[in-house]
Design a protein around this motif. Structure first.
Motif, PDB file in Angstrom:
ATOM      1  N   PRO A  13       0.819  -1.337   0.047  1.00  0.00           N
ATOM      2  CA  PRO A  13      -0.202  -0.036  -0.128  1.00  0.00           C
ATOM      3  C   PRO A  13       0.880   1.315   0.016  1.00  0.00           C
ATOM      4  N   ALA A  14       0.305   2.442  -0.647  1.00  0.00           N
ATOM      5  CA  ALA A  14       1.021   3.640  -0.704  1.00  0.00           C
ATOM      6  C   ALA A  14       1.268   4.097   0.799  1.00  0.00           C
ATOM      7  N   LEU A  15       2.410   4.662   1.042  1.00  0.00           N
ATOM      8  CA  LEU A  15       2.885   5.466   2.327  1.00  0.00           C
ATOM      9  C   LEU A  15       2.277   7.100   2.092  1.00  0.00           C
ATOM     10  N   GLU A  16       1.286   7.172   2.891  1.00  0.00           N
ATOM     11  CA  GLU A  16       0.331   8.445   2.884  1.00  0.00           C
ATOM     12  C   GLU A  16       1.284   9.398   3.708  1.00  0.00           C
ATOM     13  N   SER A  17       1.196  10.772   3.203  1.00  0.00           N
ATOM     14  CA  SER A  17       1.999  11.925   3.769  1.00  0.00           C
ATOM     15  C   SER A  17       1.648  12.031   5.290  1.00  0.00           C
ATOM     16  N   CYS A  18       2.635  12.154   6.230  1.00  0.00           N
ATOM     17  CA  CYS A  18       2.618  12.266   7.474  1.00  0.00           C
ATOM     18  C   CYS A  18       1.736  11.246   8.289  1.00  0.00           C
ATOM     19  N   LYS A  19       2.008   9.999   7.772  1.00  0.00           N
ATOM     20  CA  LYS A  19       1.338   8.940   8.239  1.00  0.00           C
ATOM     21  C   LYS A  19       2.524   7.669   8.188  1.00  0.00           C
ATOM     22  N   ARG A  20       2.198   6.758   8.933  1.00  0.00           N
ATOM     23  CA  ARG A  20       3.010   5.437   9.118  1.00  0.00           C
ATOM     24  C   ARG A  20       2.283   4.348   8.438  1.00  0.00           C
ATOM     25  N   LEU A  21       3.091   3.594   7.849  1.00  0.00           N
ATOM     26  CA  LEU A  21       2.564   2.318   7.176  1.00  0.00           C
ATOM     27  C   LEU A  21       3.270   1.258   7.960  1.00  0.00           C
ATOM     28  N   VAL A  22       2.288   0.041   8.953  1.00  0.00           N
ATOM     29  CA  VAL A  22       2.813  -0.912   9.436  1.00  0.00           C
ATOM     30  C   VAL A  22       2.855  -2.152   8.661  1.00  0.00           C
ATOM     31  N   VAL A  23       4.136  -2.721   8.371  1.00  0.00           N
ATOM     32  CA  VAL A  23       4.325  -3.818   7.574  1.00  0.00           C
ATOM     33  C   VAL A  23       4.808  -5.096   8.461  1.00  0.00           C
ATOM     34  N   TYR A 105      14.534  -4.678  25.242  1.00  0.00           N
ATOM     35  CA  TYR A 105      15.627  -5.266  24.538  1.00  0.00           C
ATOM     36  C   TYR A 105      16.312  -6.349  25.047  1.00  0.00           C
ATOM     37  N   TYR A 106      16.265  -7.624  24.866  1.00  0.00           N
ATOM     38  CA  TYR A 106      16.805  -8.743  25.368  1.00  0.00           C
ATOM     39  C   TYR A 106      18.351  -8.805  25.134  1.00  0.00           C
ATOM     40  N   ASP A 107      19.121  -9.182  26.040  1.00  0.00           N
ATOM     41  CA  ASP A 107      20.527  -9.399  26.129  1.00  0.00           C
ATOM     42  C   ASP A 107      20.674 -10.983  26.171  1.00  0.00           C
ATOM     43  N   ALA A 108      21.069 -11.750  25.246  1.00  0.00           N
ATOM     44  CA  ALA A 108      21.100 -13.091  25.290  1.00  0.00           C
ATOM     45  C   ALA A 108      22.296 -13.546  26.134  1.00  0.00           C
ATOM     46  N   GLU A 109      23.563 -12.892  26.097  1.00  0.00           N
ATOM     47  CA  GLU A 109      24.559 -13.226  26.720  1.00  0.00           C
ATOM     48  C   GLU A 109      24.497 -13.115  28.241  1.00  0.00           C
ATOM     49  N   LYS A 110      23.679 -12.048  28.842  1.00  0.00           N
ATOM     50  CA  LYS A 110      23.484 -11.842  30.039  1.00  0.00           C
ATOM     51  C   LYS A 110      22.142 -12.301  30.662  1.00  0.00           C
ATOM     52  N   ASP A 111      21.484 -12.709  29.731  1.00  0.00           N
ATOM     53  CA  ASP A 111      20.033 -13.120  30.014  1.00  0.00           C
ATOM     54  C   ASP A 111      19.147 -12.213  30.679  1.00  0.00           C
ATOM     55  N   GLU A 112      19.344 -10.744  30.263  1.00  0.00           N
ATOM     56  CA  GLU A 112      18.448  -9.857  31.131  1.00  0.00           C
ATOM     57  C   GLU A 112      17.915  -8.715  29.878  1.00  0.00           C
ATOM     58  N   ARG A 113      17.015  -7.961  30.301  1.00  0.00           N
ATOM     59  CA  ARG A 113      16.403  -7.012  29.327  1.00  0.00           C
ATOM     60  C   ARG A 113      16.805  -5.686  29.880  1.00  0.00           C
ATOM     61  N   ARG A 114      16.942  -4.759  28.957  1.00  0.00           N
ATOM     62  CA  ARG A 114      17.159  -3.448  29.160  1.00  0.00           C
ATOM     63  C   ARG A 114      16.395  -2.331  28.284  1.00  0.00           C
ATOM     64  N   MET A 115      15.620  -1.770  29.121  1.00  0.00           N
ATOM     65  CA  MET A 115      14.817  -0.830  28.175  1.00  0.00           C
ATOM     66  C   MET A 115      15.427   0.424  27.322  1.00  0.00           C
ATOM     67  N   LYS A 116      15.461   0.482  26.158  1.00  0.00           N
ATOM     68  CA  LYS A 116      15.870   1.518  25.312  1.00  0.00           C
ATOM     69  C   LYS A 116      14.677   2.229  24.299  1.00  0.00           C
ATOM     70  N   GLU A 117      15.200   3.515  24.338  1.00  0.00           N
ATOM     71  CA  GLU A 117      14.193   4.356  23.769  1.00  0.00           C
ATOM     72  C   GLU A 117      14.553   4.415  21.991  1.00  0.00           C
ATOM     73  N   VAL A 118      13.276   4.335  21.275  1.00  0.00           N
ATOM     74  CA  VAL A 118      13.530   4.370  19.824  1.00  0.00           C
ATOM     75  C   VAL A 118      12.732   5.429  19.312  1.00  0.00           C
ATOM     76  N   VAL A 119      13.223   6.206  18.662  1.00  0.00           N
ATOM     77  CA  VAL A 119      12.538   7.487  18.151  1.00  0.00           C
ATOM     78  C   VAL A 119      12.108   7.059  16.590  1.00  0.00           C
ATOM     79  N   LEU A 120      11.003   7.461  16.125  1.00  0.00           N
ATOM     80  CA  LEU A 120      10.495   7.217  14.926  1.00  0.00           C
ATOM     81  C   LEU A 120      10.049   8.330  14.162  1.00  0.00           C
ATOM     82  N   PRO A 121      10.191   8.497  12.672  1.00  0.00           N
ATOM     83  CA  PRO A 121       9.877   9.615  12.003  1.00  0.00           C
ATOM     84  C   PRO A 121       8.508   9.726  11.964  1.00  0.00           C
TER      85      PRO A 121
END
Length: 198
Positions: A13-23, A105-121
């Protein structure tokens, strides 16, 4: 797989202006989801299309929450590997409009999770890739879903040799969970586009 990428792009589907397309890129373990996602992301980069990708296995829980829990192994894999409700509320349902996501986010070596921030356009294609992606808790959060169909034997042969020899784990954990998903959800039928990877 280049022809597959071309077909997906032509049907996307076309990506509309100022919107997000979740695939969504769905498929069973070792079906080729990650490879396909990588190729799609390279195409988007080359064409100047803003895009972000997420791998659901980055968000699995710690081992003591998904192994030796008293449940059957396939149940642990399908129902306990991820916090499905949390991911629905704090990840999937926010992909369309949240400027920032804070994810475990899971760290397999340490078997622990750490919260990380992700910025999206504000306008981009968001690609979510992972097994059981069309489970009932998540399916309606995707605008368009690709299902990668690959025979079980082909998928086993893509595993590391040491993993291939642990057949009991497949028989007790992975295959019953996959069979449950195929029977209950019918992911290939539910998907908007299906590809075969032999």
């Amino acid at each position: 797989m280049e022809d597959t990428v071309k077909q997906i792009i032509e049907n996307l589907p076309a990506l509309e202006s100022c919107k997000r397309l979740v695939v969504g890129i769905d498929g069973l373990s070792r079906s080729g989801k990650t490879t396909l996602t990588g190729k799609l992301m390279r195409h988007f980069k080359q064409s100047g299309t803003p895009a972000a990708s997420f791998h659901l296995d980055d968000f699995i829980v710690e081992k003591d929450r998904r192994y030796s829990t008293g449940h059957k192994e396939w149940h642990e894999y399908y129902h306990l590997q991820w916090e499905t409700g949390w991911l629905r509320d704090h990840f999937f349902q926010r992909l369309k409009d949240a400027d920032r996501l804070v994810l475990p986010y899971y760290d397999a070596e340490k078997d622990e999770r750490r919260m990380k921030e992700v910025v999206l356009p504000s306008s981009c294609i968001v690609v979510g890739e992972g097994v059981f992606l069309q489970r009932l808790e998540w399916r309606d959060c995707c605008d368009w879903v690709v299902y990668v169909d690959s025979p079980r034997q082909s998928r086993i042969e893509r595993e590391a040799e040491v993993v291939q020899h642990n057949r009991q784990k497949f028989e007790n954990r992975y295959w019953p969970a996959e069979d449950h998903y195929i029977t209950e959800v019918e992911p290939q039928k539910m998907a908007d586009f299906a590809v075969k990877n032999y």
